[in-house]
Motif scaffolding. Structure first.
Motif, PDB file in Angstrom:
ATOM      1  N   GLY A 126       0.860  -1.172   0.000  1.00  0.00           N
ATOM      2  CA  GLY A 126       0.000   0.000   0.000  1.00  0.00           C
ATOM      3  C   GLY A 126       0.892   1.216   0.000  1.00  0.00           C
ATOM      4  O   GLY A 126       2.042   1.117  -0.391  1.00  0.00           O
ATOM      5  N   GLY A 127       0.395   2.341   0.453  1.00  0.00           N
ATOM      6  CA  GLY A 127       1.259   3.502   0.566  1.00  0.00           C
ATOM      7  C   GLY A 127       0.704   4.730  -0.108  1.00  0.00           C
ATOM      8  O   GLY A 127      -0.367   4.687  -0.720  1.00  0.00           O
ATOM      9  N   GLY A 128       1.459   5.804   0.042  1.00  0.00           N
ATOM     10  CA  GLY A 128       0.983   7.096  -0.439  1.00  0.00           C
ATOM     11  C   GLY A 128       0.787   7.145  -1.929  1.00  0.00           C
ATOM     12  O   GLY A 128      -0.171   7.742  -2.415  1.00  0.00           O
ATOM     13  N   PHE A 129       1.664   6.497  -2.671  1.00  0.00           N
ATOM     14  CA  PHE A 129       1.584   6.622  -4.124  1.00  0.00           C
ATOM     15  C   PHE A 129       0.312   5.990  -4.670  1.00  0.00           C
ATOM     16  O   PHE A 129      -0.472   6.656  -5.347  1.00  0.00           O
ATOM     17  CB  PHE A 129       2.820   6.012  -4.776  1.00  0.00           C
ATOM     18  CG  PHE A 129       2.806   6.142  -6.271  1.00  0.00           C
ATOM     19  CD1 PHE A 129       2.958   7.385  -6.852  1.00  0.00           C
ATOM     20  CD2 PHE A 129       2.621   5.039  -7.076  1.00  0.00           C
ATOM     21  CE1 PHE A 129       2.929   7.527  -8.224  1.00  0.00           C
ATOM     22  CE2 PHE A 129       2.589   5.176  -8.449  1.00  0.00           C
ATOM     23  CZ  PHE A 129       2.738   6.418  -9.024  1.00  0.00           C
ATOM     24  N   ILE A 130       0.077   4.715  -4.353  1.00  0.00           N
ATOM     25  CA  ILE A 130      -1.129   4.105  -4.921  1.00  0.00           C
ATOM     26  C   ILE A 130      -2.378   4.683  -4.284  1.00  0.00           C
ATOM     27  O   ILE A 130      -3.411   4.831  -4.943  1.00  0.00           O
ATOM     28  CB  ILE A 130      -1.138   2.559  -4.831  1.00  0.00           C
ATOM     29  CG1 ILE A 130      -0.808   2.110  -3.436  1.00  0.00           C
ATOM     30  CG2 ILE A 130      -0.202   1.949  -5.811  1.00  0.00           C
ATOM     31  CD1 ILE A 130      -1.015   0.635  -3.282  1.00  0.00           C
ATOM     32  N   GLY A 131      -2.300   5.020  -2.993  1.00  0.00           N
ATOM     33  CA  GLY A 131      -3.437   5.679  -2.360  1.00  0.00           C
ATOM     34  C   GLY A 131      -3.805   6.943  -3.117  1.00  0.00           C
ATOM     35  O   GLY A 131      -4.977   7.179  -3.451  1.00  0.00           O
ATOM     36  N   GLY A 132      -2.781   7.733  -3.411  1.00  0.00           N
ATOM     37  CA  GLY A 132      -3.002   8.971  -4.147  1.00  0.00           C
ATOM     38  C   GLY A 132      -3.577   8.714  -5.524  1.00  0.00           C
ATOM     39  O   GLY A 132      -4.483   9.423  -5.980  1.00  0.00           O
ATOM     40  N   LEU A 133      -3.071   7.672  -6.174  1.00  0.00           N
ATOM     41  CA  LEU A 133      -3.577   7.359  -7.522  1.00  0.00           C
ATOM     42  C   LEU A 133      -5.051   6.988  -7.468  1.00  0.00           C
ATOM     43  O   LEU A 133      -5.839   7.407  -8.309  1.00  0.00           O
ATOM     44  CB  LEU A 133      -2.779   6.221  -8.140  1.00  0.00           C
ATOM     45  CG  LEU A 133      -1.502   6.620  -8.875  1.00  0.00           C
ATOM     46  CD1 LEU A 133      -0.888   5.408  -9.548  1.00  0.00           C
ATOM     47  CD2 LEU A 133      -1.773   7.685  -9.914  1.00  0.00           C
ATOM     48  N   VAL A 134      -5.433   6.189  -6.429  1.00  0.00           N
ATOM     49  CA  VAL A 134      -6.839   5.786  -6.315  1.00  0.00           C
ATOM     50  C   VAL A 134      -7.718   7.013  -6.093  1.00  0.00           C
ATOM     51  O   VAL A 134      -8.761   7.185  -6.740  1.00  0.00           O
ATOM     52  CB  VAL A 134      -7.008   4.760  -5.184  1.00  0.00           C
ATOM     53  CG1 VAL A 134      -8.480   4.543  -4.878  1.00  0.00           C
ATOM     54  CG2 VAL A 134      -6.360   3.447  -5.569  1.00  0.00           C
ATOM     55  N   ALA A 135      -7.273   7.889  -5.191  1.00  0.00           N
ATOM     56  CA  ALA A 135      -8.056   9.096  -4.929  1.00  0.00           C
ATOM     57  C   ALA A 135      -8.168   9.942  -6.194  1.00  0.00           C
ATOM     58  O   ALA A 135      -9.244  10.452  -6.528  1.00  0.00           O
ATOM     59  CB  ALA A 135      -7.412   9.893  -3.804  1.00  0.00           C
ATOM     60  N   ALA A 136      -7.043  10.084  -6.897  1.00  0.00           N
ATOM     61  CA  ALA A 136      -7.058  10.885  -8.118  1.00  0.00           C
ATOM     62  C   ALA A 136      -7.974  10.255  -9.154  1.00  0.00           C
ATOM     63  O   ALA A 136      -8.717  10.953  -9.858  1.00  0.00           O
ATOM     64  CB  ALA A 136      -5.650  11.022  -8.675  1.00  0.00           C
ATOM     65  N   ALA A 137      -7.951   8.912  -9.214  1.00  0.00           N
ATOM     66  CA  ALA A 137      -8.816   8.228 -10.175  1.00  0.00           C
ATOM     67  C   ALA A 137     -10.271   8.488  -9.841  1.00  0.00           C
ATOM     68  O   ALA A 137     -11.106   8.691 -10.737  1.00  0.00           O
ATOM     69  CB  ALA A 137      -8.526   6.729 -10.165  1.00  0.00           C
ATOM     70  N   ALA A 138     -10.589   8.517  -8.525  1.00  0.00           N
ATOM     71  CA  ALA A 138     -11.962   8.772  -8.128  1.00  0.00           C
ATOM     72  C   ALA A 138     -12.414  10.142  -8.623  1.00  0.00           C
ATOM     73  O   ALA A 138     -13.488  10.283  -9.227  1.00  0.00           O
ATOM     74  CB  ALA A 138     -12.078   8.694  -6.605  1.00  0.00           C
ATOM     75  N   VAL A 139     -11.577  11.157  -8.395  1.00  0.00           N
ATOM     76  CA  VAL A 139     -11.946  12.502  -8.822  1.00  0.00           C
ATOM     77  C   VAL A 139     -11.982  12.592 -10.349  1.00  0.00           C
ATOM     78  O   VAL A 139     -12.834  13.279 -10.928  1.00  0.00           O
ATOM     79  CB  VAL A 139     -10.983  13.542  -8.223  1.00  0.00           C
ATOM     80  CG1 VAL A 139     -11.390  14.934  -8.631  1.00  0.00           C
ATOM     81  CG2 VAL A 139     -10.982  13.444  -6.715  1.00  0.00           C
ATOM     82  N   ALA A 140     -11.053  11.862 -10.991  1.00  0.00           N
ATOM     83  CA  ALA A 140     -11.043  11.878 -12.452  1.00  0.00           C
ATOM     84  C   ALA A 140     -12.337  11.269 -13.005  1.00  0.00           C
ATOM     85  O   ALA A 140     -12.903  11.757 -13.986  1.00  0.00           O
ATOM     86  CB  ALA A 140      -9.829  11.116 -12.978  1.00  0.00           C
ATOM     87  N   LEU A 141     -12.821  10.214 -12.334  1.00  0.00           N
ATOM     88  CA  LEU A 141     -14.102   9.611 -12.731  1.00  0.00           C
ATOM     89  C   LEU A 141     -15.218  10.644 -12.620  1.00  0.00           C
ATOM     90  O   LEU A 141     -16.076  10.776 -13.503  1.00  0.00           O
ATOM     91  CB  LEU A 141     -14.432   8.447 -11.800  1.00  0.00           C
ATOM     92  CG  LEU A 141     -14.162   7.024 -12.282  1.00  0.00           C
ATOM     93  CD1 LEU A 141     -14.613   6.045 -11.230  1.00  0.00           C
ATOM     94  CD2 LEU A 141     -14.893   6.775 -13.585  1.00  0.00           C
ATOM     95  N   TYR A 142     -15.190  11.374 -11.509  1.00  0.00           N
ATOM     96  CA  TYR A 142     -16.185  12.400 -11.278  1.00  0.00           C
ATOM     97  C   TYR A 142     -16.125  13.436 -12.397  1.00  0.00           C
ATOM     98  O   TYR A 142     -17.146  13.900 -12.911  1.00  0.00           O
ATOM     99  CB  TYR A 142     -15.921  13.056  -9.924  1.00  0.00           C
ATOM    100  CG  TYR A 142     -17.040  13.947  -9.438  1.00  0.00           C
ATOM    101  CD1 TYR A 142     -18.143  13.409  -8.780  1.00  0.00           C
ATOM    102  CD2 TYR A 142     -16.980  15.322  -9.630  1.00  0.00           C
ATOM    103  CE1 TYR A 142     -19.157  14.220  -8.330  1.00  0.00           C
ATOM    104  CE2 TYR A 142     -17.999  16.143  -9.187  1.00  0.00           C
ATOM    105  CZ  TYR A 142     -19.094  15.592  -8.531  1.00  0.00           C
ATOM    106  OH  TYR A 142     -20.094  16.394  -8.099  1.00  0.00           O
ATOM    107  N   ALA A 143     -14.884  13.773 -12.797  1.00  0.00           N
ATOM    108  CA  ALA A 143     -14.712  14.747 -13.871  1.00  0.00           C
ATOM    109  C   ALA A 143     -15.275  14.193 -15.178  1.00  0.00           C
ATOM    110  O   ALA A 143     -15.860  14.929 -15.975  1.00  0.00           O
ATOM    111  CB  ALA A 143     -13.237  15.097 -14.030  1.00  0.00           C
TER     112      ALA A 143
END
Lengths: 115, 508, 157
Positions: free
Chosen positions: C58-75
């Motif tokens: 786990g970790g900051g990088f993939i966590g960040g990617l998942v969060a970014a993907a969520a917002v990107a989906l929203y976009a």
């Protein structure tokens, strides 16, 4: 397994280079992506392949039992993946802008700065 | 702790700049203040390395061969100090000459991230970490190059990005192979462990992979085409910092790797480097002579002079390396200054095209002097810095009995003088033509009045004049600089000190 | 990049924010509804990944990617402007905050007399908190910021 991966690495390098030599900018970017994946896989393979032996010291012992996966190449690959992710994302924005500005994705038309 | 400043200060400046994104005045202030802090701390570092010998710090408190080591020997410290000088001069120059749109889009934070990448590359003692710093530097330079989005910039950026990514991939491949061969990436540890394998096939392959990768970054002979295709496209301040620093990181990496790690008995690599150096000098200067655009002439001159810088590596003697280091010191300052002058000329007459420029000697004699000092220095006219740099290399070449390379180096310096005199004659000496056709197109290129007034601000002149004074000082105080260069070369030739500093941990 | 601040409300933002109108060209009702359900889940999961990275994969990088993907989906579903409003902070601000956090965690070492980036730990009850976690939070923010910066720039065109 090593042999298989070696073949995969070789084909990644070869296709990557082939793509780099095409005239389309998009293929150029794909080529760069393939090349960097090839080198990541190379690092992975060269760190010796060990299956199911994480380098974690078991409870109550002081060192890891001998055949264990080398964690360093994986750390290197992770870093390299992150970097190539960033660079390729930037390159995509760049060629998108260039396409808007120049109206072509043919590299032969992009040589006004060479003269 | 001292070793951290060249990395931590630009990073802090960049972060603060990101926070102050909307306040352009704050960004401008930060840009210069950060560069000034970097300048002071880097000279402090140079002084302490000069007095106390190489220093190292172990990032994350990991014991030596495992973690990342930051190490400064004299060469690293000199390079960091030069980077800081250029960073400061360019930050100052940018205040007057970078347009508000670019400033609003994070020009200063990017400049500082670039400086961080450059300093990191000079200080690291770990090969993979060197790769990371290369990429940090490249990311920042990609954006700086493309910022503004003019057609020429985008075209230049595509070539720059592609070739530099190629180089990074080759470097990464070499790092992977090296790790597979010796099982370590700490440079000192690699140097020790690769000695028994010095003449094996895999070592030679890795060496040549690295030579190609760093060769692309340094723009040596068959690999330099990206440079003249891209360096003249961004704003002058960006060109200047690229010209001063980026290729030199490649040269630094060549010097470091081929004096520390790959030292074989047969001396194949120095021989190859020597041949490449001759070809680089020749092709570069021939390109420069036929060009008729101010910054393209300078770009080809960068290529040509990279040849001189690797000449010392090719000779592989202490005198040769000292010559190379002296040459790097001289060249970084001079070529940056020439780019800055080209920007000043552009601010006055609105063009980089030699045909459209003219008559500046009559209207701006001060500017003419500012051009003449670095131009003569670049061509190697005494008593400026370039003369001593060339003298050292020629002397080292004669000692090593490499007559042909000496002849080429001397011939190329004449051609350099020719290309500089071409600029002099066209831009400063000849009367300005004023046929209506050119007038019209010049007028369209000249920025609006308000901006022109800002561009005339004295800051640009000051930073250029400061670099010119440095050039003259290096020339007049050549003994002093030579002492540094020779000591640095001595450390390169006898890497035991570097290795023991890196591997034996004292108290942090 | 135009940015409007939403009115501050003490309630949970996601639930009570007015549903942005679907942009007609990308309108997919299915995607829109699915995203509204997925977004909180993905964001929670990203934080789970970030914290889990401490001792396990786990970790900051993939966590960040998942969060970014969520917002990107929203976009993707509601357009870049709506995603920008959802974020409140600009991606640039996230990058700055992340870099500052990481830098702060790295400077704890030198301030306590150890080299740069040295891990320092403290115990809060049974919980071990340390600078590596802080560093990871920084990485998390930087990754979200950079990814969304790129995605939103491309999406706005």
């Amino acid at each position: 397994m090593e042999l298989l991966l070696a073949i995969v690495i070789g084909s990644l390098y070869a296709t990557g280079l082939y793509m780099l030599l095409r005239r389309s900018v998009v293929k150029l970017i794909i080529g760069l992506g393939l090349l960097s994946n090839g080198s990541n896989l190379l690092i992975f393979t060269i760190g010796r392949l060990v299956r199911g032996r994480p380098p974690i010291v078991p409870e109550g012992e002081s060192s890891v039992p001998s055949p264990f996966a080398d964690p360093l190449p994986q750390a290197l690959i992770l870093t390299a993946i992150v970097i190539s992710f960033g660079v390729l994302a930037f390159a995509l924005v760049l060629i998108h802008r260039a396409y808007q500005k120049v109206g072509t994705d043919d590299l032969d038309d992009l040589k006004t700065t060479d003269m | 702790m001292r070793l951290l400043f060249p990395i931590a200060i630009p990073l802090t400046t960049a972060v603060l700049g990101l926070f102050a994104w909307r306040w352009r005045a704050v960004q401008r202030g930060l840009g210069v203040a950060g560069a000034a802090a970097l300048l002071i701390t880097s000279f402090e570092l140079l002084k302490s390395v000069w007095q106390q010998g190489p220093q190292a710090t172990w990032v994350g408190n990991w014991p030596p061969p495992f973690g990342i080591t930051l190490i400064a020997d004299l060469l690293s410290a000199i390079m960091v100090a030069l980077a800081a000088v250029i960073g400061f001069a360019v930050a100052l120059y940018s205040l007057a000459h970078v347009d508000p749109a670019r400033e609003a889009f994070g020009y200063y934070p990017l400049l500082h991230i670039l400086l961080m990448g450059v300093c990191g590359a000079f200080l690291t003692g770990d090969l993979f970490n060197l790769y990371v710093w290369f990429e940090v530097m490249l990311m920042a330079s990609f954006v700086l190059l493309a910022l503004g989005g003019e057609r020429a910039q985008l075209e230049g950026a595509i070539k720059y990005v592609t070739l530099n990514l190629m180089a990074s991939t080759l470097f990464l491949t070499a790092v992977g192979l090296l790790y597979g061969t010796v099982g370590t990436l700490n440079m000192a540890d690699v140097a020790l462990k690769i000695r028994p394998l010095a003449s094996s096939g895999i070592t030679t392959s890795i060496a040549f992979l690295l030579l190609t990768a760093f060769g692309i970054k340094a723009a040596i002979f068959p690999l330099f085409f990206w440079l003249p295709a891209s360096y003249h496209t961004p704003p002058v301040a960006v060109s200047a910092v690229f010209a001063g620093l980026l290729t030199k990181v490649g040269v630094y990496a060549l010097l470091r790797v081929f004096t520390l790690i790959f030292i074989e008995q047969e001396r194949t690599i120095p021989t190859v480097v020597l041949a490449l150096s001759a070809l680089t000098m020749l092709t570069g200067v021939l390109g420069a002579v036929v060009q008729s655009e101010f910054r393209r002439i300078l770009s080809f001159n960068i290529v040509s002079h990279i040849g001189y810088m690797i000449l010392g590596l090719g000779l592989f003697t202490t005198a040769g390396l000292a010559g190379s280091i002296f040459y790097i010191i001289h060249h970084i300052i001079v070529i940056t200054n020439l780019f800055l002058v080209s920007g000043l000329v552009h601010a006055v007459q609105g063009s980089f095209d030699l045909g459209r420029l003219g008559g500046l000697y009559r209207t701006h004699p001060g500017l003419a002097v500012l051009f003449l000092i670095p131009a003569l220095s670049l061509s190697g006219v005494p008593p400026l810095s370039g003369f001593f740099a060339k003298l050292l290399l020629v002397r080292a070449g004669l000692h090593a009995e490499q007559w042909s390379i000496v002849a080429i180096a001397l011939g190329v310096s004449l051609l350099t003088l020719l290309s500089m005199m071409k600029i002099w004659a066209e831009v400063f000496w000849k009367p300005k033509e004023s046929d209506p056709l050119t007038e019209g197109s010049v007028a369209s290129r000249v920025p609006p009045m308000a901006e022109r007034a800002a561009m005339r601000s004295r800051l640009g002149l000051w930073s250029s004049a400061g670099l010119a004074v440095l050039t003259a000082m290096i020339g007049l105080g050549a003994d002093f600089v030579l002492a540094f260069a020779e000591a640095a070369a001595e450390q390169l030739r006898h890497p035991d000190l570097y290795i023991s500093t890196m591997l034996q941990r004292g108290h942090p | 990049m135009k940015r409007r601040r939403l009115e501050h409300s003490s309630e949970v933002h996601l639930r009570n924010a007015p549903l942005p109108a679907l942009e007609w060209e990308r309108a997919s009702v299915i995607l829109g509804v699915a995203v509204r359900a997925l977004l909180p889940l993905l964001l929670l999961f990203s934080i789970f990944l970030l914290l889990r990275g401490h001792h396990a994969p786990g970790g900051g990088f993939i966590g960040g990617l998942v969060a970014a993907a969520a917002v990107a989906l929203y976009a993707l579903a509601y357009g870049a402007t709506a995603a920008q409003q959802l974020l409140r902070l600009s991606p640039r601000g996230l990058v700055a905050a992340g870099l500052a956090t990481a830098l702060a965690s790295a400077l704890v070492g030198p301030l306590t007399g150890a080299p740069f980036l040295t891990g320092r730990w403290m115990k809060v009850g049974r919980l071990e908190l340390g600078t590596p976690l802080l560093f990871d939070v920084g990485v998390f923010l930087v990754v979200i910021g950079v990814t969304l910066w790129i995605v939103l720039t491309l999406a706005e065109e």
